[in-house]
Enzyme design. Structure first.
Site, short mmCIF file in Angstrom:
data_model
loop_
_atom_site.label_atom_id
_atom_site.label_comp_id
_atom_site.label_asym_id
_atom_site.label_seq_id
_atom_site.Cartn_x
_atom_site.Cartn_y
_atom_site.Cartn_z
CG ASP A 160 -2.10 0.92 1.08
OD1 ASP A 160 -1.91 2.10 0.73
OD2 ASP A 160 -3.23 0.46 1.32
CB SER A 202 -6.30 2.52 0.26
OG SER A 202 -4.99 3.01 0.43
CB THR A 234 -5.96 -2.77 0.83
OG1 THR A 234 -5.51 -1.46 0.46
CG2 THR A 234 -5.44 -3.79 -0.18
CG ASP A 266 -1.04 4.36 2.82
OD1 ASP A 266 -0.97 5.15 1.87
OD2 ASP A 266 -1.94 4.43 3.70
CG HIS A 275 -0.92 8.71 4.71
ND1 HIS A 275 -1.46 9.65 3.87
CD2 HIS A 275 -1.46 7.52 4.33
CE1 HIS A 275 -2.31 9.06 3.03
NE2 HIS A 275 -2.32 7.78 3.29
CG ASP A 317 -3.16 1.07 -2.62
OD1 ASP A 317 -1.94 1.35 -2.60
OD2 ASP A 317 -3.85 1.03 -1.59
CG HIS A 318 -2.47 4.96 -3.38
ND1 HIS A 318 -1.59 5.34 -2.37
CD2 HIS A 318 -3.53 4.38 -2.75
CE1 HIS A 318 -2.10 5.01 -1.20
NE2 HIS A 318 -3.28 4.41 -1.40
#
Length: 368
Positions: free
Chosen positions: A50, A91, A144, A263, A267, A305-306
């Site tokens: 992620d 996500s 996810t 992820d 962040h 996912d990104h």
């Protein structure tokens, strides 16, 4: 399936075991049907890092002692990650493209832009008798993993997401999220419901061997601890456990493994957090690749996912021999993300394509 000219040679020369008819896009935009024999997998392991962009992957090269498992893949593509309504996905929409093959709005869990439920790959394969598993270092209700077994209009509806688990058909759940089963606002005891549906519920520690029953392994109230907080080898060990269990099914299996907290490090703009989680994910890739190499019938796919954080491996000022990780945002970015593939059918994952193609390529391989 349409394939770019650069893939034609790869496809024709690919190792063979089963016959399929493939549509190939040639230079003058005409379509030719080529009867070719394409090796297809019995099992697929999909590993999602992620928030993992190319710079995150590159961090494994600079910060891992030894060769990263990312370098063991023979096929690499690039995925365009925009959601249905936004250039930059979240996500939920980013995972729903992998689970259902559709683009949808940010925040959607297994539903289309009209909030209508779309069958997931897990649901479809479970009905065919294949085994399925979902593993995450977040809660299993997080965006996810939830996108593979639930259908709700908002990713924040954690208690509603959990209600899909007992009838999901998933054979192996592992991660966090205990409180959404037994400390609910509606007072329901979904652990009791999971047991009534035949699940063995494990809440204390990761077992050494897999159960004959379906398994629900919940080792945290919400998300799992960070690597820096002592999570240890949970992700790699639980992946071994899942593979031991799911591979007993002669019809095959599908396993989702998410490295969720890459992820979260992005962040937080916390490079140490991100890199520790990335290296843990890379170790887990080794488990999947080792299994696939020995098994011979398993395709391993790794993607994201990104990208999160606009993460960059910058130089430390003018010192080009020293890396200084930097960030450009506390949110997501719109950069393409890598897709790695190794095993039967991996050649289909070459090229640049929309993120929904990952689902459609997987289903094409399963639809033997």
């Amino acid at each position: 399936m349409k394939i770019k000219p650069s893939l034609l040679t790869i496809l024709i020369s690919f190792a063979i075991i089963s016959t399929s008819c493939v549509s190939v896009q040639v230079k003058d935009n005409t379509v030719a049907n080529i009867s070719s024999e394409v090796k297809k997998p019995k099992n697929i392991i999909l590993l999602i890092g992620d928030g993992m962009g190319l710079s995150q992957v590159s961090a494994a090269i600079y910060y891992k002692n030894g060769k990263p498992n990312f370098e063991r893949f023979g096929t690499i593509g690039l995925s365009k990650t925009s959601s249905a309504n936004d250039l930059i996905t979240d996500s939920a929409a980013g995972a729903t493209v992998f689970s259902t093959g559709i683009k949808t709005y940010n925040g959607a869990i297994g539903v289309d832009i009209d909030t209508i439920a779309v069958p997931t790959i897990v649901e479809q394969l479970s009905k065919r008798g294949l085994s399925t598993g979902i593993i995450s270092t977040s809660s299993i209700q997080h965006a996810t993993p939830a996108s593979f077994y639930a259908h709700v209009k908002s990713r924040r509806l954690y208690e509603q997401i959990t209600e899909f688990a007992p009838n999901s058909g998933v054979n192996f759940f592992a991660g966090g999220g205990l409180k959404f089963f037994n400390k609910r606002k509606d007072g329901k005891d979904l652990l009791a419901e999971m047991r009534a549906k035949g699940y063995e519920v494990i809440l204390d520690e990761l077992p050494k061997t897999s159960s004959e029953k379906n398994e629900l392994i919940l080792l945290a109230e919400d998300g799992m601890p960070k690597m820096s907080e002592g999570r240890g080898d949970f992700l790699s060990n639980v992946t071994k456990l899942a593979l031991e269990k799911l591979s007993k099914n002669e019809k095959g299996f599908f396993l989702l493994v998410e490295g969720s907290q890459i992820d979260w490090g992005g962040h937080n703009n916390d490079a140490d957090y991100l890199i520790e989680e990335l290296l843990d994910f890379d170790k887990t890739l080794g488990v999947a690749l080792d299994f696939a190499k020995q098994n011979g019938e398993t395709l391993v796919i790794v993607t994201a996912d990104h990208e999160t954080g606009g993460f960059t491996l910058s130089s430390d000022g003018t010192n080009y021999n020293k890396i200084k990780p930097t960030f450009s945002t506390t949110g997501h970015s719109g950069t393409m993300v890598p897709v790695f593939a190794e095993g039967p059918g991996s050649a289909l994952f070459n090229g640049i394509y929309e993120s929904i193609a990952v689902y459609h390529k997987m289903m094409e391989l399963f639809n033997r």
